[in-house]
Write an enzyme that holds these catalytic residues in place. Structure first.
Site, short mmCIF file in Angstrom:
data_model
loop_
_atom_site.label_atom_id
_atom_site.label_comp_id
_atom_site.label_asym_id
_atom_site.label_seq_id
_atom_site.Cartn_x
_atom_site.Cartn_y
_atom_site.Cartn_z
N HIS A 16 0.84 -1.20 0.00
CA HIS A 16 0.00 0.00 0.00
C HIS A 16 0.88 1.26 0.00
O HIS A 16 0.61 2.23 -0.71
CB HIS A 16 -0.87 0.06 1.26
CG HIS A 16 -1.91 -1.01 1.38
ND1 HIS A 16 -2.01 -1.82 2.48
CD2 HIS A 16 -2.92 -1.38 0.55
CE1 HIS A 16 -3.03 -2.65 2.34
NE2 HIS A 16 -3.60 -2.41 1.18
N LYS A 40 -17.53 -6.92 5.81
CA LYS A 40 -16.19 -7.46 6.07
C LYS A 40 -15.82 -7.16 7.53
O LYS A 40 -15.68 -6.00 7.91
CB LYS A 40 -15.20 -6.74 5.14
CG LYS A 40 -14.26 -7.67 4.39
CD LYS A 40 -13.45 -6.80 3.43
CE LYS A 40 -12.33 -7.52 2.75
NZ LYS A 40 -11.61 -6.65 1.81
N ARG A 89 -1.69 -6.23 -8.16
CA ARG A 89 -0.53 -7.06 -7.86
C ARG A 89 -0.28 -8.09 -8.95
O ARG A 89 0.81 -8.25 -9.44
CB ARG A 89 -0.74 -7.80 -6.53
CG ARG A 89 -0.47 -6.93 -5.34
CD ARG A 89 -1.01 -7.55 -4.10
NE ARG A 89 -2.48 -7.49 -4.11
CZ ARG A 89 -3.24 -7.69 -3.07
NH1 ARG A 89 -2.70 -8.01 -1.92
NH2 ARG A 89 -4.54 -7.58 -3.16
N SER A 127 -2.47 -7.74 3.30
CA SER A 127 -2.78 -7.60 4.73
C SER A 127 -3.06 -8.97 5.32
O SER A 127 -2.67 -9.25 6.46
CB SER A 127 -4.01 -6.71 4.91
OG SER A 127 -3.80 -5.45 4.31
P1 ADP Z 1 -9.85 -3.78 -0.56
O1 ADP Z 1 -10.65 -4.53 0.49
O2 ADP Z 1 -10.55 -2.55 -1.07
O3 ADP Z 1 -9.30 -4.65 -1.66
P2 ADP Z 1 -7.11 -3.55 0.42
O4 ADP Z 1 -6.62 -2.76 1.58
O5 ADP Z 1 -6.90 -5.03 0.45
O6 ADP Z 1 -8.63 -3.16 0.28
O7 ADP Z 1 -6.46 -3.00 -0.92
C1 ADP Z 1 -6.62 -1.66 -1.33
C2 ADP Z 1 -5.95 -1.47 -2.68
O8 ADP Z 1 -4.54 -1.65 -2.55
C3 ADP Z 1 -6.39 -2.47 -3.75
O9 ADP Z 1 -6.40 -1.83 -5.01
C4 ADP Z 1 -5.30 -3.52 -3.72
O10 ADP Z 1 -5.18 -4.18 -4.96
C5 ADP Z 1 -4.09 -2.66 -3.44
N1 ADP Z 1 -3.01 -3.43 -2.83
C6 ADP Z 1 -3.07 -4.25 -1.77
N2 ADP Z 1 -1.86 -4.81 -1.52
C7 ADP Z 1 -1.03 -4.34 -2.48
C8 ADP Z 1 0.35 -4.57 -2.83
N3 ADP Z 1 1.10 -5.42 -2.15
N4 ADP Z 1 0.85 -3.90 -3.88
C9 ADP Z 1 0.07 -3.05 -4.59
N5 ADP Z 1 -1.23 -2.82 -4.35
C10 ADP Z 1 -1.77 -3.44 -3.31
#
Ligand code: ADP
Length: 157
Positions: A16, A40, A89, A127
């Site tokens: 992130h 969620k 990703r 996460s």
């Molecule tokens: P959501 O529940 O909306 O998917 P997340 O916190 O899991 O929330 O992810 C938010 C955004 O960040 C999404 O677009 C996700 O693809 C991106 N994201 C999560 N992990 C990574 C990572 N390791 N590298 C790049 N983008 C990421």
């Protein structure tokens, strides 16, 4: 340009943070929004997530952290965002992100979704894996900053 980066951030990872650093360079203002999601169940409260994000982005002057409710696209309109930022990703993210972006396009055609591809070294970070590692007492140093690792270890101790 005002950009909105929505997500769960439960908790924030280096993946992130990489997206945040790169997106912040592209816009005048970047708003990170933790979207409150009734479907969620989270590990951290929204306030805990906000505090962790804030301590990771404190050096970035054009970045704000919000907690939002309702539809992301409505929140984007409320804060006058021009674009939504999402990270991709791998191919596995693509289908979900395509569905989300297309839905948002149908709801509001004025706000574009901008995708940033993750740096290869962060492509496996999520996460949920960070939480599994924390539950099993593993080393989190590659996944999350120290302040977040401490919170994760404390949560699962
Ligand atoms: P959501 O529940 O909306 O998917 P997340 O916190 O899991 O929330 O992810 C938010 C955004 O960040 C999404 O677009 C996700 O693809 C991106 N994201 C999560 N992990 C990574 C990572 N390791 N590298 C790049 N983008 C990421």
């Amino acid at each position: 340009m005002i950009a909105l980066y929505p997500g769960s951030f439960d908790p924030i990872t280096y993946g992130h943070i990489d997206i945040i650093l790169r997106a912040a360079k592209l816009c005048e203002k970047l708003i990170i929004v933790i979207m409150a999601n009734e479907e969620k169940d989270g590990t951290f409260t929204y306030q805990e997530r906000k505090k962790m994000i804030e301590s990771c982005v404190s050096s970035l002057e054009n970045v704000e952290v919000h907690i939002g409710t309702g539809l992301t696209i409505d929140y984007a309109e409320k804060v006058k965002a021009d674009v939504l930022i999402r990270g991709i990703r791998a191919v596995t993210d693509y289908e979900y992100e395509l569905q989300l972006a297309t839905t948002n396009m149908a709801l509001n055609g004025n706000i574009e979704t901008l995708f940033l591809m993750t740096k290869p070294e962060y492509s496996f970070l999520s996460s949920s894996t960070a939480k599994i590692i924390a539950k099993n007492g593993g080393d989190l140093s590659y996944f999350v900053p120290d302040n977040v690792a401490e919170k994760l270890h404390a949560k699962f101790r």
